[in-house]
Design a protein around this motif. Structure first.
Motif, PDB file in Angstrom:
ATOM      1  N   GLU A 120     -39.610 -22.364  28.770  1.00 47.12           N
ATOM      2  CA  GLU A 120     -40.377 -22.084  29.982  1.00 47.12           C
ATOM      3  C   GLU A 120     -41.815 -21.709  29.656  1.00 47.12           C
ATOM      4  OE1 GLU A 120     -41.061 -22.342  33.820  1.00 47.12           O
ATOM      5  OE2 GLU A 120     -39.131 -22.801  32.893  1.00 47.12           O
ATOM      6  N   THR A 121     -42.009 -20.928  28.587  1.00 50.48           N
ATOM      7  CA  THR A 121     -43.363 -20.571  28.175  1.00 50.48           C
ATOM      8  C   THR A 121     -44.138 -21.814  27.765  1.00 50.48           C
ATOM      9  OG1 THR A 121     -42.652 -18.382  27.430  1.00 50.48           O
ATOM     10  CG2 THR A 121     -44.732 -19.211  26.550  1.00 50.48           C
ATOM     11  N   LEU A 122     -43.479 -22.727  27.069  1.00 47.38           N
ATOM     12  CA  LEU A 122     -44.156 -23.943  26.634  1.00 47.38           C
ATOM     13  C   LEU A 122     -44.554 -24.799  27.839  1.00 47.38           C
ATOM     14  CD1 LEU A 122     -45.167 -25.681  24.371  1.00 47.38           C
ATOM     15  CD2 LEU A 122     -42.877 -26.631  24.088  1.00 47.38           C
ATOM     16  N   LEU A 123     -43.698 -24.893  28.838  1.00 44.99           N
ATOM     17  CA  LEU A 123     -44.047 -25.636  30.052  1.00 44.99           C
ATOM     18  C   LEU A 123     -45.239 -25.009  30.749  1.00 44.99           C
ATOM     19  CD1 LEU A 123     -40.462 -26.392  31.422  1.00 44.99           C
ATOM     20  CD2 LEU A 123     -42.100 -28.066  30.548  1.00 44.99           C
ATOM     21  N   ASN A 124     -45.282 -23.676  30.769  1.00 49.08           N
ATOM     22  CA  ASN A 124     -46.419 -22.980  31.380  1.00 49.08           C
ATOM     23  C   ASN A 124     -47.695 -23.236  30.584  1.00 49.08           C
ATOM     24  OD1 ASN A 124     -44.827 -21.921  33.422  1.00 49.08           O
ATOM     25  ND2 ASN A 124     -44.406 -20.019  32.327  1.00 49.08           N
ATOM     26  N   GLN A 125     -47.597 -23.266  29.260  1.00 51.59           N
ATOM     27  CA  GLN A 125     -48.772 -23.536  28.428  1.00 51.59           C
ATOM     28  C   GLN A 125     -49.283 -24.950  28.653  1.00 51.59           C
ATOM     29  OE1 GLN A 125     -47.633 -22.661  24.380  1.00 51.59           O
ATOM     30  NE2 GLN A 125     -47.912 -20.455  24.627  1.00 51.59           N
ATOM     31  N   LEU A 126     -48.380 -25.899  28.812  1.00 52.74           N
ATOM     32  CA  LEU A 126     -48.788 -27.273  29.111  1.00 52.74           C
ATOM     33  C   LEU A 126     -49.487 -27.330  30.463  1.00 52.74           C
ATOM     34  CD1 LEU A 126     -45.633 -29.195  27.864  1.00 52.74           C
ATOM     35  CD2 LEU A 126     -47.962 -29.611  27.058  1.00 52.74           C
ATOM     36  N   VAL A 142     -30.610 -18.714  30.198  1.00 55.90           N
ATOM     37  CA  VAL A 142     -30.685 -19.679  31.295  1.00 55.90           C
ATOM     38  C   VAL A 142     -32.054 -20.350  31.274  1.00 55.90           C
ATOM     39  CG1 VAL A 142     -30.687 -19.956  33.806  1.00 55.90           C
ATOM     40  CG2 VAL A 142     -29.034 -18.434  32.724  1.00 55.90           C
ATOM     41  N   GLY A 143     -32.060 -21.683  31.420  1.00 51.18           N
ATOM     42  CA  GLY A 143     -33.309 -22.430  31.437  1.00 51.18           C
ATOM     43  C   GLY A 143     -33.621 -23.134  30.134  1.00 51.18           C
ATOM     44  N   SER A 144     -32.977 -22.721  29.031  1.00 41.91           N
ATOM     45  CA  SER A 144     -33.236 -23.390  27.758  1.00 41.91           C
ATOM     46  C   SER A 144     -32.581 -24.771  27.781  1.00 41.91           C
ATOM     47  CB  SER A 144     -32.699 -22.569  26.583  1.00 41.91           C
ATOM     48  OG  SER A 144     -31.300 -22.736  26.446  1.00 41.91           O
ATOM     49  N   GLY A 145     -33.112 -25.693  26.987  1.00 41.19           N
ATOM     50  CA  GLY A 145     -32.580 -27.040  26.964  1.00 41.19           C
ATOM     51  C   GLY A 145     -31.129 -27.079  26.496  1.00 41.19           C
ATOM     52  N   THR A 146     -30.807 -26.287  25.459  1.00 45.91           N
ATOM     53  CA  THR A 146     -29.440 -26.259  24.952  1.00 45.91           C
ATOM     54  C   THR A 146     -28.485 -25.703  26.002  1.00 45.91           C
ATOM     55  OG1 THR A 146     -30.311 -25.900  22.723  1.00 45.91           O
ATOM     56  CG2 THR A 146     -27.978 -25.477  23.060  1.00 45.91           C
ATOM     57  N   ARG A 147     -28.920 -24.651  26.682  1.00 50.45           N
ATOM     58  CA  ARG A 147     -28.072 -24.066  27.743  1.00 50.45           C
ATOM     59  C   ARG A 147     -27.829 -25.089  28.852  1.00 50.45           C
ATOM     60  NH1 ARG A 147     -26.863 -18.812  29.486  1.00 50.45           N
ATOM     61  NH2 ARG A 147     -25.688 -18.925  31.438  1.00 50.45           N
ATOM     62  N   ASN A 148     -28.860 -25.822  29.237  1.00 43.44           N
ATOM     63  CA  ASN A 148     -28.702 -26.843  30.278  1.00 43.44           C
ATOM     64  C   ASN A 148     -27.684 -27.897  29.862  1.00 43.44           C
ATOM     65  OD1 ASN A 148     -30.632 -25.541  31.813  1.00 43.44           O
ATOM     66  ND2 ASN A 148     -32.303 -26.891  31.213  1.00 43.44           N
ATOM     67  N   ALA A 149     -27.744 -28.309  28.587  1.00 47.76           N
ATOM     68  CA  ALA A 149     -26.804 -29.322  28.094  1.00 47.76           C
ATOM     69  C   ALA A 149     -25.373 -28.791  28.109  1.00 47.76           C
ATOM     70  CB  ALA A 149     -27.195 -29.753  26.685  1.00 47.76           C
ATOM     71  N   MET A 150     -25.187 -27.534  27.703  1.00 50.27           N
ATOM     72  CA  MET A 150     -23.850 -26.930  27.721  1.00 50.27           C
ATOM     73  C   MET A 150     -23.304 -26.866  29.136  1.00 50.27           C
ATOM     74  SD  MET A 150     -24.169 -23.759  25.012  1.00 50.27           S
ATOM     75  CE  MET A 150     -22.482 -23.202  25.359  1.00 50.27           C
ATOM     76  N   GLU A 151     -24.133 -26.388  30.055  1.00 50.79           N
ATOM     77  CA  GLU A 151     -23.675 -26.263  31.441  1.00 50.79           C
ATOM     78  C   GLU A 151     -23.328 -27.628  32.021  1.00 50.79           C
ATOM     79  OE1 GLU A 151     -26.924 -24.160  33.222  1.00 50.79           O
ATOM     80  OE2 GLU A 151     -26.011 -22.197  32.846  1.00 50.79           O
ATOM     81  N   GLY A 152     -24.122 -28.655  31.655  1.00 54.30           N
ATOM     82  CA  GLY A 152     -23.842 -29.996  32.145  1.00 54.30           C
ATOM     83  C   GLY A 152     -22.503 -30.512  31.659  1.00 54.30           C
ATOM     84  N   LEU A 153     -22.173 -30.278  30.373  1.00 55.86           N
ATOM     85  CA  LEU A 153     -20.915 -30.759  29.815  1.00 55.86           C
ATOM     86  C   LEU A 153     -19.727 -30.001  30.418  1.00 55.86           C
ATOM     87  CD1 LEU A 153     -19.814 -32.822  27.873  1.00 55.86           C
ATOM     88  CD2 LEU A 153     -19.968 -31.129  26.038  1.00 55.86           C
ATOM     89  N   PHE A 154     -19.865 -28.708  30.599  1.00 53.61           N
ATOM     90  CA  PHE A 154     -18.800 -27.936  31.243  1.00 53.61           C
ATOM     91  C   PHE A 154     -18.563 -28.461  32.663  1.00 53.61           C
ATOM     92  CE2 PHE A 154     -18.840 -25.139  27.711  1.00 53.61           C
ATOM     93  CZ  PHE A 154     -17.755 -24.282  27.830  1.00 53.61           C
ATOM     94  N   HIS A 155     -19.653 -28.741  33.362  1.00 51.53           N
ATOM     95  CA  HIS A 155     -19.548 -29.243  34.732  1.00 51.53           C
ATOM     96  C   HIS A 155     -18.823 -30.591  34.767  1.00 51.53           C
ATOM     97  CE1 HIS A 155     -20.593 -29.793  38.945  1.00 51.53           C
ATOM     98  NE2 HIS A 155     -21.041 -31.009  38.650  1.00 51.53           N
ATOM     99  N   GLU A 156     -19.105 -31.457  33.795  1.00 53.02           N
ATOM    100  CA  GLU A 156     -18.429 -32.751  33.733  1.00 53.02           C
ATOM    101  C   GLU A 156     -16.924 -32.602  33.594  1.00 53.02           C
ATOM    102  OE1 GLU A 156     -20.043 -35.145  30.640  1.00 53.02           O
ATOM    103  OE2 GLU A 156     -22.108 -35.048  31.415  1.00 53.02           O
ATOM    104  N   HIS A 157     -16.476 -31.514  32.972  1.00 54.56           N
ATOM    105  CA  HIS A 157     -15.045 -31.280  32.794  1.00 54.56           C
ATOM    106  C   HIS A 157     -14.472 -30.380  33.888  1.00 54.56           C
ATOM    107  CE1 HIS A 157     -15.954 -32.821  28.745  1.00 54.56           C
ATOM    108  NE2 HIS A 157     -14.666 -33.075  28.642  1.00 54.56           N
TER     109      HIS A 157
END
Length: 303
Positions: free
Chosen positions: A132-138, A198-213
Motif C-alpha cells: 500500500e505504501t508503494l502504491l501511494n508513492q507511485l 490485509v491488502g498484501s499481494g500474498t494475502r490476496n492470493a491466499m484469500e482468493g484460493l480459499f474462496h475458490e474452495h
C-alpha cells in the motif's frame, strides 16, 4: 499568477517533512528566523496559512498539503530535467529511485547490484516498503519505478510482467505433513495458517484460493514481514504461504520445507511498474530495459 520562488518551496518542503522549523533550519543550514520568514512570505503569496500550531506541535493545513503535493511534483520534474539535459550533453549518470515490496527485495537488491556494475555512475536509491505504501508513492510520483506483484486496476499505472513469482506452502521439517504428496487443500485449511497483513499481494492470493474452495481464510496469526512468517514457521507456530524467492536460503539450509499441496505453487508474476504517462529519465529507462532483458534472458522464471 502566484509569485512564489523555488527557494520558498524548498524551505517549506523541509519544514513539512520534519514538521519542525528548527530541524528544517538545521537541514538547510539557515537560521530559524530565516526559515520562518521564507514560510511567511510563501503564505502571503498564497493568501492562506500552510501550517497550524496546536500546543507545541505544528501540522499541515489543507492548503499546506496541496502545496506539498505540488512541491514534490516540481522537485521530481527538476530531477527529470537534470537527467534529460545530462543525456543530451552525452553525460552518463543521473539518479534513479526504485521502490519494491518487501517480498521482492531478496532479488531486487541483486538486480540493482548487477545494474550498478553496468552503470556505476547512476545514483541509486532503493526503498523497501509494503504494497500500500508503494502504491501511494507511485501515486505521489515519489518513485521512478516499482517492483511488485499484480498492481490493482484504476491506479493509472503501466505494468509489465518480467518474472514468475511462485507462492509455496512452507512448514518446519518435522511437520506431520512433511513428505506427503498431493495433500488435499482442505487438509491444509485445518492447519494454523500464518498470513501477511490485509491488502498484501500474498494475502490476496491466499484469500482468493480459499474462496475458490468455498472456505474463508482465518489466520492463526497475522504478520507484516516475511521474515517474521519464516521464523514463526521454523519454530512450529503454523504454516505459511510465501514467495519461493524469499525462502531460498532457508530451504537450502534445511530450516524449512515446502509442502506438496493441491493448488500450489500459485503461479503469479513480478511486475515492473511506473505511473502512466511518466517520462522516464535515461537512468530509469536503462534500468527498465535491463530488468526486462534479464527476465527474457532467464525465461521469466528466475534471476
Amino acid at each position: 499568477m502566484l509569485h512564489i520562488t523555488l527557494r520558498q518551496l524548498q524551505v517549506f518542503d523541509a519544514v513539512a517533512r520534519h514538521l519542525s522549523f528548527s530541524r528544517a533550519s538545521g537541514e538547510l543550514h539557515l537560521s530559524q528566523p530565516a526559515v520562518s520568514m521564507q514560510v511567511k512570505q510563501l503564505e502571503e503569496a498564497l493568501g492562506l496559512p500552510v501550517f497550524e500550531q496546536i500546543g507545541k506541535k505544528i501540522f499541515l493545513t489543507d492548503a499546506g498539503r496541496e502545496v506539498q503535493r505540488v512541491s514534490q511534483a516540481i522537485e521530481q520534474q527538476l530531477l527529470d530535467l537534470e537527467n534529460t539535459l545530462a543525456d543530451l550533453r552525452g553525460v552518463r549518470g543521473g539518479s534513479l529511485t526504485v521502490g519494491v515490496v518487501s517480498t521482492a527485495h531478496y532479488f531486487a537488491t541483486r538486480l540493482m547490484a548487477q545494474f550498478r556494475q553496468q552503470r556505476p555512475d547512476v545514483r541509486l536509491t532503493l526503498n523497501v516498503v509494503n504494497r500500500e505504501t508503494l502504491l501511494n508513492q507511485l501515486a505521489a510520483n515519489e518513485t521512478d519505478l516499482a517492483i511488485m506483484g499484480q498492481p490493482p486496476l484504476g491506479r493509472d499505472l503501466e505494468a509489465q510482467a518480467f518474472m514468475l513469482n511462485p507462492l509455496v506452502v512452507i512448514a518446519p521439517p518435522h511437520h506431520p505433513l512433511a513428505g506427503e504428496r498431493g495433500i488435499p487443500f482442505r487438509r491444509l485449511a485445518e492447519e494454523p495458517m500464518l498470513a501477511r497483513e490485509v491488502g498484501s499481494g500474498t494475502r490476496n492470493a491466499m484469500e482468493g484460493l480459499f474462496h475458490e474452495h468455498g472456505l474463508t481464510l482465518q489466520p492463526a496469526m497475522e504478520m507484516n514481514k516475511n521474515e517474521a512468517i519464516k521464523q514463526a514457521v521454523e519454530v512450529g507456530l503454523g504454516l505459511g504461504v510465501v514467495s519461493l524467492h524469499t525462502v531460498e536460503r532457508e530451504l537450502a539450509a534445511g530450516r524449512i520445507i515446502t509442502l506438496d499441496v493441491e493448488g500450489f505453487p500459485i503461479l503469479r508474476h513480478w511486475f515492473l511498474v511506473h505511473r502512466q504517462g511518466k517520462r522516464l529519465s535515461p537512468a530509469a529507462q536503462a534500468f527498465r530495459d535491463y530488468v526486462l532483458e534479464e527476465g527474457a534472458r532467464k525465461g521469466a522464471v528466475d534471476l
